[in-house]
Scaffold this motif. Structure first.
Motif, PDB file in Angstrom:
ATOM      1  N   ASP A  26       0.735  -1.112   0.097  1.00  0.00           N
ATOM      2  CA  ASP A  26       0.013   0.070  -0.041  1.00  0.00           C
ATOM      3  C   ASP A  26       0.854   1.324  -0.001  1.00  0.00           C
ATOM      4  O   ASP A  26       0.627   2.113  -0.654  1.00  0.00           O
ATOM      5  CB  ASP A  26      -1.035   0.056   1.247  1.00  0.00           C
ATOM      6  CG  ASP A  26      -1.928  -1.045   1.031  1.00  0.00           C
ATOM      7  OD1 ASP A  26      -2.314  -1.475  -0.011  1.00  0.00           O
ATOM      8  OD2 ASP A  26      -2.691  -1.223   2.134  1.00  0.00           O
ATOM      9  N   HIS A  27       2.003   1.202   0.626  1.00  0.00           N
ATOM     10  CA  HIS A  27       2.882   2.608   0.777  1.00  0.00           C
ATOM     11  C   HIS A  27       3.375   2.638  -0.454  1.00  0.00           C
ATOM     12  O   HIS A  27       3.635   3.972  -0.958  1.00  0.00           O
ATOM     13  CB  HIS A  27       3.933   2.082   1.870  1.00  0.00           C
ATOM     14  CG  HIS A  27       5.370   2.986   1.792  1.00  0.00           C
ATOM     15  ND1 HIS A  27       5.043   4.190   2.053  1.00  0.00           N
ATOM     16  CD2 HIS A  27       6.651   2.776   1.194  1.00  0.00           C
ATOM     17  CE1 HIS A  27       6.322   4.899   1.949  1.00  0.00           C
ATOM     18  NE2 HIS A  27       7.266   3.916   1.509  1.00  0.00           N
ATOM     19  N   PHE A  28       3.976   1.777  -1.446  1.00  0.00           N
ATOM     20  CA  PHE A  28       4.348   1.884  -2.546  1.00  0.00           C
ATOM     21  C   PHE A  28       3.223   2.068  -3.737  1.00  0.00           C
ATOM     22  O   PHE A  28       3.515   2.002  -4.917  1.00  0.00           O
ATOM     23  CB  PHE A  28       5.275   0.639  -3.100  1.00  0.00           C
ATOM     24  CG  PHE A  28       6.294   0.688  -2.094  1.00  0.00           C
ATOM     25  CD1 PHE A  28       7.583   1.593  -2.394  1.00  0.00           C
ATOM     26  CD2 PHE A  28       6.700  -0.337  -1.348  1.00  0.00           C
ATOM     27  CE1 PHE A  28       8.617   1.824  -1.569  1.00  0.00           C
ATOM     28  CE2 PHE A  28       8.040  -0.354  -0.621  1.00  0.00           C
ATOM     29  CZ  PHE A  28       8.825   0.672  -0.896  1.00  0.00           C
ATOM     30  N   ASP A  29       1.895   1.914  -3.252  1.00  0.00           N
ATOM     31  CA  ASP A  29       0.859   1.860  -4.358  1.00  0.00           C
ATOM     32  C   ASP A  29       0.645   0.914  -5.135  1.00  0.00           C
ATOM     33  O   ASP A  29       0.592   0.887  -6.258  1.00  0.00           O
ATOM     34  CB  ASP A  29       0.663   3.108  -4.960  1.00  0.00           C
ATOM     35  CG  ASP A  29      -0.837   3.468  -5.737  1.00  0.00           C
ATOM     36  OD1 ASP A  29      -1.636   2.927  -5.092  1.00  0.00           O
ATOM     37  OD2 ASP A  29      -0.834   4.096  -6.697  1.00  0.00           O
ATOM     38  N   HIS A  30       1.379  -0.335  -4.738  1.00  0.00           N
ATOM     39  CA  HIS A  30       1.514  -1.733  -5.726  1.00  0.00           C
ATOM     40  C   HIS A  30       0.324  -2.322  -5.349  1.00  0.00           C
ATOM     41  O   HIS A  30      -0.502  -2.242  -4.012  1.00  0.00           O
ATOM     42  CB  HIS A  30       2.704  -2.547  -4.839  1.00  0.00           C
ATOM     43  CG  HIS A  30       4.032  -1.916  -5.569  1.00  0.00           C
ATOM     44  ND1 HIS A  30       5.219  -2.282  -4.901  1.00  0.00           N
ATOM     45  CD2 HIS A  30       4.359  -0.910  -6.290  1.00  0.00           C
ATOM     46  CE1 HIS A  30       6.082  -1.612  -5.479  1.00  0.00           C
ATOM     47  NE2 HIS A  30       5.591  -1.105  -6.237  1.00  0.00           N
TER      48      HIS A  30
END
Length: 127
Positions: A26-30
């Protein structure tokens, strides 16, 4: 390199490790994709009540564990760096005032394996 199963917590090791990876993704928008199973598990006869008892701690504390993951700010640029940040944040949460001791011990067991994994990956030069 950030997914590590913890032999220190019994059941829910795969689920909690997956929640940690999800927080990092989620942090990397993956995105995380799921497909058809690669193996088929044929269950042996067993006692479902014993299964439930073995999973009680995970069932009871997963919601709190996930809320802690959502509260920990991530700044890392790699999955391993973010796992390290999550571990530091989870340790602080587990040692906080008013935290149930059984929950704290369970989280610390999870962290023990994660921290060993991080050290191993760093020694291997995996970012």
């Amino acid at each position: 390199p950030a997914y590590c199963l913890s032999p220190n917590i019994g059941r829910y090791d795969d689920i909690w490790a997956s929640y940690a990876i999800l927080a990092i993704a989620d942090h990397f928008d993956h995105a995380i994709m799921f497909g058809f199973p690669l193996v088929k598990q044929e269950r042996n006869p067993h006692n479902y009540f014993k299964d439930h008892q073995a999973e009680r701690v995970g069932l009871e504390w997963s919601e709190l564990f996930c809320s802690w993951l959502r509260e920990i700010p991530l700044k890392g640029t790699t999955y391993l760096a973010c796992l390290k940040e999550l571990c530091e944040g989870l340790k602080a949460k587990a040692e906080g005032d008013g935290v149930n001791q059984e929950c704290s011990a369970h989280v610390k067991g999870f962290l023990k394996s994660q921290e060993a994994w991080i050290k191993t990956m760093e020694r291997m030069g995996v970012a």
